[in-house]
Write a protein that holds these residues in place. Structure first.
Motif, PDB file in Angstrom:
ATOM      1  N   GLU A 190       5.565  14.787   5.208  1.00 18.04           N
ATOM      2  CA  GLU A 190       4.161  14.477   4.931  1.00 18.04           C
ATOM      3  C   GLU A 190       4.052  13.224   4.076  1.00 18.04           C
ATOM      4  O   GLU A 190       3.249  12.324   4.358  1.00 18.04           O
ATOM      5  N   GLU A 191       4.900  13.144   3.060  1.00 13.12           N
ATOM      6  CA  GLU A 191       4.924  11.980   2.177  1.00 13.12           C
ATOM      7  C   GLU A 191       5.285  10.720   2.977  1.00 13.12           C
ATOM      8  O   GLU A 191       4.691   9.651   2.811  1.00 13.12           O
TER       9      GLU A 191
ATOM     10  N   ILE B 259       1.198   5.223   6.758  1.00  7.17           N
ATOM     11  CA  ILE B 259      -0.204   4.829   6.907  1.00  7.17           C
ATOM     12  C   ILE B 259      -0.548   3.684   5.942  1.00  7.17           C
ATOM     13  O   ILE B 259      -1.250   2.735   6.311  1.00  7.17           O
ATOM     14  N   THR B 260      -0.026   3.781   4.716  1.00  7.27           N
ATOM     15  CA  THR B 260      -0.253   2.698   3.753  1.00  7.27           C
ATOM     16  C   THR B 260       0.281   1.369   4.294  1.00  7.27           C
ATOM     17  O   THR B 260      -0.381   0.336   4.199  1.00  7.27           O
TER      18      THR B 260
ATOM     19  N   ALA C 148      -1.810  -2.085   5.442  1.00  7.75           N
ATOM     20  CA  ALA C 148      -1.523  -3.396   4.844  1.00  7.75           C
ATOM     21  C   ALA C 148      -1.438  -4.493   5.908  1.00  7.75           C
ATOM     22  O   ALA C 148      -1.419  -5.673   5.573  1.00  7.75           O
ATOM     23  N   THR C 149      -1.393  -4.107   7.180  1.00  7.66           N
ATOM     24  CA  THR C 149      -1.369  -5.105   8.258  1.00  7.66           C
ATOM     25  C   THR C 149      -2.801  -5.395   8.705  1.00  7.66           C
ATOM     26  O   THR C 149      -3.751  -4.772   8.218  1.00  7.66           O
ATOM     27  N   ASP C 150      -2.920  -6.352   9.633  1.00  9.88           N
ATOM     28  CA  ASP C 150      -4.256  -6.590  10.203  1.00  9.88           C
ATOM     29  C   ASP C 150      -4.298  -6.101  11.668  1.00  9.88           C
ATOM     30  O   ASP C 150      -5.021  -6.651  12.484  1.00  9.88           O
ATOM     31  N   LEU C 151      -3.500  -5.087  11.942  1.00 16.40           N
ATOM     32  CA  LEU C 151      -3.437  -4.575  13.322  1.00 16.40           C
ATOM     33  C   LEU C 151      -4.511  -3.502  13.524  1.00 16.40           C
ATOM     34  O   LEU C 151      -4.285  -2.322  13.256  1.00 16.40           O
ATOM     35  N   GLU C 152      -5.679  -3.945  13.995  1.00 18.12           N
ATOM     36  CA  GLU C 152      -6.846  -3.055  14.123  1.00 18.12           C
ATOM     37  C   GLU C 152      -6.558  -1.762  14.894  1.00 18.12           C
ATOM     38  O   GLU C 152      -6.904  -0.675  14.437  1.00 18.12           O
TER      39      GLU C 152
END
Ligand SMILES: [Zn+2]
Length: 414
Positions: free
Chosen positions: A328-329, A335-336, A340-344
């Motif tokens: 889970e961690e 996800i963090t 941090a990317t710009d991959l919509e």
């Protein structure tokens, strides 16, 4: 008649034995027409025979009158065989005048049980149209046999032990129509198939479970995709179930997100990304040597597609970590990184995970997946292609039961 032969009494007794007939039934004539490639067996009951009522089994009833009937029997070599009999009607004090049951066929069928048994054995191996052509009957008559025995077997299921359920949809026609398959994940078989893919399919399953010895509140685990419809259905009608979102569905959403990044980027990098779609979707282990070389080369390029692909590959570790909390961690950190990317498209995927968090994490406790259903689904779709589709969902559903239900569908023949 040309090409027609009749038989002597001793030959008749052979046919009698071959058909497994017993009192009061006997073979009284065999006609064999070589030109028409047809064999006619005549069966009759002994004069003065007393027969039981087909409803209540009251024995010793006198024959009231008779009706002549003909059934298609198993072919004898290249000859189509038919059995014709005068079937008595008896008069029961309670049930009035009734046609008696004959031992070689079920009521209102134009086929003997042996013929139907052959059909049910063959229909698992080939499309109904092919089978119909092979035995020289219409599709419709073959489907009637199939539905009769599938319906019986579906209804005879005992679902007492069902506690872990997989739900998946499969398309019945070209992307327009769907049916939903419910599988018992412990028995590893489909137990219920129904039209549609809305929440009401789960209600229908819950009712079916109740009427077949099962108990909806005893369903403790459900594996399904992330669709709102199944979610609503499960929450309402399988109230005690913990929901696991199927890992294969999660993965396919992620693959779709990577592909969206690639398609967008390919508009500007046609030279690099042309014809590479499959490379980003397949597992590296499933690529050919040449494809792997090409992929390795692409991975050194500063492309969004490469970043999306690499992140997607990394997310797979979530399912490999043994400890649920660590996993889970890991997914939270993943996800963090995505954010941090710009991959919509990947952002959208991450939001989907967050919205369905408990059911995604649940896998580490339930370990249920719809891998079984994925496998069954490819069998279903292969049968659909062989049959070039089905004229109705009813036919499609019957075929699914035959393929995934492990049902004992067919007449009981001695
Ligand atoms: Zn009766």
């Amino acid at each position: 008649m040309m090409g027609t032969a009749s038989m002597q009494a001793q030959d008749l007794s052979l046919f009698q034995a071959a058909l497994g007939l017993s009192d009061p039934w006997q073979v009284t004539g065999v006609e064999f027409d070589a030109d028409a490639k047809r064999l006619d067996l005549r069966v009759d009951f002994e004069k003065g025979a007393r027969l039981p009522c087909p409803e209540c089994d009251r024995a010793g009833l006198k024959v009231h009158d008779t009706e002549e009937k003909t059934w298609r029997h198993l072919d004898f070599f290249q000859h189509q065989a038919y059995l014709t009999a005068r079937v008595p009607r008896v008069e029961c004090p309670e049930h009035k005048v009734r046609l008696v049951a004959v031992p070689w066929a079920r009521p209102r069928s134009g086929f003997t049980l042996l013929f139907e048994a052959l059909v049910m054995a063959m229909v698992r191996e080939m499309p109904v149209a092919t089978l119909a052509g092979l035995v020289g009957e219409s599709d419709m008559r073959i489907w009637r046999i199939v539905h009769h025995y599938v319906d019986l077997a579906v209804d005879a299921q005992n679902l007492e032990g069902v506690s872990r359920v997989g739900i998946d949809e499969t398309s019945s026609r070209r992307g327009q129509d769907y049916v939903t398959v419910f599988a018992d994940l412990d028995e590893r078989r489909g137990v219920f198939v129904v039209e549609g893919r809305d929440h009401e399919t789960v209600q229908a399953f819950s009712l079916f479970l109740e009427t077949h010895g099962g108990d909806p509140p005893r369903v403790s685990e459900v594996c399904q995709d992330m669709s709102e419809a199944f979610l609503k259905g499960t929450l309402s009608y399988l109230p005690k179930a913990e929901i696991t979102f199927d890992r294969y569905h999660v993965k396919s959403h992620l693959s779709a997100a990577v592909d969206e990044v690639r398609r967008e980027e390919a508009k500007h990098h046609k030279d690099l990304l042309r014809n590479t779609r499959y490379m980003w979707l397949k597992r590296p282990a499933n690529l050919t040597g040449r494809q792997r070389d090409l992929l390795d080369e692409l991975l050194t390029q500063p492309l969004d597609t490469v970043r999306a692909y690499t992140l997607a590959q990394q997310s797979g570790s979530f399912y490999e970590l043994a400890d649920p909390d660590t996993a889970e961690e890991y997914l939270r950190r993943w996800i963090t990184e995505v954010d941090a990317t710009d991959l919509e498209p990947l952002h959208k995927f991450a939001r989907m995970l967050e919205d369905h968090w408990l059911g995604v994490i649940r896998w580490h406790h339930s370990r249920v997946s719809n891998g079984l259903l994925e496998g069954l689904n490819s069998l279903i779709q292969a049968a659909k292609r062989r049959a070039r589709g089905y004229r109705s969902n009813r036919n499609f559903i019957a075929m699914i039961y035959l393929i995934v239900g492990k049902l004992n569908a067919g007449p009981v023949t001695a």
